[in-house]
Design a protein around this motif. Structure first.
Motif, PDB file in Angstrom:
ATOM      1  N   UNK A 301       0.842  -1.191   0.000  1.00 25.90           N
ATOM      2  CA  UNK A 301       0.000   0.000   0.000  1.00 25.90           C
ATOM      3  C   UNK A 301       0.880   1.246   0.000  1.00 25.90           C
ATOM      4  N   UNK A 302       0.584   2.167  -0.910  1.00 25.85           N
ATOM      5  CA  UNK A 302       1.339   3.416  -0.978  1.00 25.85           C
ATOM      6  C   UNK A 302       0.825   4.395   0.074  1.00 25.85           C
ATOM      7  N   UNK A 303       1.660   5.315   0.475  1.00 28.58           N
ATOM      8  CA  UNK A 303       1.308   6.317   1.488  1.00 28.58           C
ATOM      9  C   UNK A 303       1.176   7.688   0.830  1.00 28.58           C
ATOM     10  N   UNK A 304       0.092   8.386   1.156  1.00 26.14           N
ATOM     11  CA  UNK A 304      -0.071   9.740   0.616  1.00 26.14           C
ATOM     12  C   UNK A 304       0.832  10.700   1.380  1.00 26.14           C
ATOM     13  N   UNK A 305       1.689  11.374   0.672  1.00 24.80           N
ATOM     14  CA  UNK A 305       2.659  12.283   1.292  1.00 24.80           C
ATOM     15  C   UNK A 305       2.400  13.743   0.962  1.00 24.80           C
ATOM     16  N   UNK A 311      -6.653  14.732  -5.011  1.00 25.84           N
ATOM     17  CA  UNK A 311      -5.465  14.889  -5.859  1.00 25.84           C
ATOM     18  C   UNK A 311      -4.243  14.849  -4.940  1.00 25.84           C
ATOM     19  N   UNK A 312      -3.574  13.703  -4.937  1.00 26.37           N
ATOM     20  CA  UNK A 312      -2.485  13.553  -3.992  1.00 26.37           C
ATOM     21  C   UNK A 312      -1.268  12.862  -4.570  1.00 26.37           C
ATOM     22  N   UNK A 313      -0.150  13.048  -3.865  1.00 25.51           N
ATOM     23  CA  UNK A 313       1.101  12.365  -4.201  1.00 25.51           C
ATOM     24  C   UNK A 313       1.255  11.164  -3.279  1.00 25.51           C
TER      25      UNK A 313
END
Length: 331
Positions: A301-305, A311-313
């Motif tokens: 799972x990727x983490x939103x930074x 709209x997120x990275x």
């Protein structure tokens, strides 16, 4: 608030180990406005025996088991505001009925009716509103009291080194002040606002035939619960988990921007970044990869930074031990 015998027995106080100071503002026949103002200033910078002020000795809580009459009377409001600015919790008795004050709606006394004061009403051992406890709303059209506490037949120290039962909102207020001492012991960084929230949010809501909804102008937000209040600042009251949904169907696919790394080396971790956008919401971003001769997909799972839920990275890293020849594939 803090009563006990010198050996620690006979603990009648909510916080019997707390330190206690007092300033004398009243004589046997009462006190003047000037006396009370001078006492309030002393609280902000307690003086030693030589009259030297010590603002570093400012107390955590000031218990006010005194009050005036109903209505708009702001003569003491700047003092209460100054206490709050100094981090002092201002507990005030809501006031009691008298020969000249019959109680009822709008009877709560000043200064307890100030927006900055934390007003305390009284209940009996059945959690019924005491017949002497004054009621809101305040002169500022706010719900008052803020909470209630036991105030009927409260065992207390009395002059002459004895004990006796007393009743009044002036007996309920020290129970709240003692609870605030416990809260400050549990977390000394709590602000006055946070202390108020802990007391209010942990209180047990109370209603009756006259006050059918909570909060109300008889019981405020309810009767205090010291254990729940302290637990709320140490372990929390609980957690909330779930999703906020929007009516309708999400028919638009999310869009993304991603730049693949130019090269990779076996045994070296690979950091990846992706920009994901959706017109409704991005719930999660999952990386799938397989490396070496393996055919099974692994997931992370990727983490939103950065950005937000629309709209997120998102960033994720493939562990170095999972990067192997002859190839790495991800999606």
């Amino acid at each position: 608030m803090v009563g006990s015998e010198a050996d620690g027995s006979n603990q009648i106080g909510v916080a019997p180990s707390a330190e206690w100071i007092a300033v004398k503002a009243f004589s046997a026949v009462g006190g003047t406005d000037a006396d009370l103002l001078a006492a309030g200033e002393w609280i902000l910078a307690p003086k030693d025996a030589d009259g030297n002020p010590h603002p570093e000795m400012v107390p955590d809580i000031v218990n006010n088991s005194w009050g005036g009459g109903r209505g708009l009377d702001e003569w003491y409001r700047p003092m209460v505001q100054a206490w709050r600015d100094a981090g002092i919790f201002p507990a005030f008795a809501a006031g009691n009925t008298t020969d000249t004050e019959p109680g009822g709606p709008g009877s709560i006394a000043a200064p307890s009716n100030y927006p900055e004061a934390f007003a305390v009403g009284a209940v009996n051992n059945e959690n019924e509103l005491a017949d002497f406890s004054l009621q809101g709303p305040s002169s500022y059209d706010e719900i008052k009291p803020d909470v209630v506490a036991p105030g009927v037949g409260i065992r207390s120290a009395i002059p002459g080194s004895g004990y006796g039962g007393k009743s009044g909102t002036f007996m309920a207020t020290p129970l709240v002040s003692g609870t605030v001492a416990l809260l400050r012991q549990a977390d000394s960084s709590l602000s006055v606002d946070e202390l108020e929230n802990a007391l209010i949010n942990s209180a047990k809501p109370l209603t009756d035939g006259e006050f059918s909804e909570s909060p109300n102008n008889g019981y405020g937000h309810g009767v205090i619960n010291a254990f729940s209040a302290v637990s709320s600042v140490t372990t929390g009251l609980g957690t909330v988990k779930g999703h906020v949904f929007k009516d309708g169907e999400d028919t638009e696919e999310p869009t993304f921007t991603h730049k693949a790394p130019a090269s990779a080396s076996a045994g070296i971790a690979i950091p990846l970044s992706i920009q994901v956008e959706d017109n409704i919401s991005v719930d999660h971003v999952t990386l799938e990869y397989r490396s070496g001769d393996g055919s099974q997909w692994e997931t992370i799972e990727a983490e939103r930074t950065g950005g937000d839920y629309k709209n997120g990275t998102y960033k994720v890293e493939i562990p170095g031990e999972n990067v192997a020849e002859p190839a790495l594939t991800y999606r």
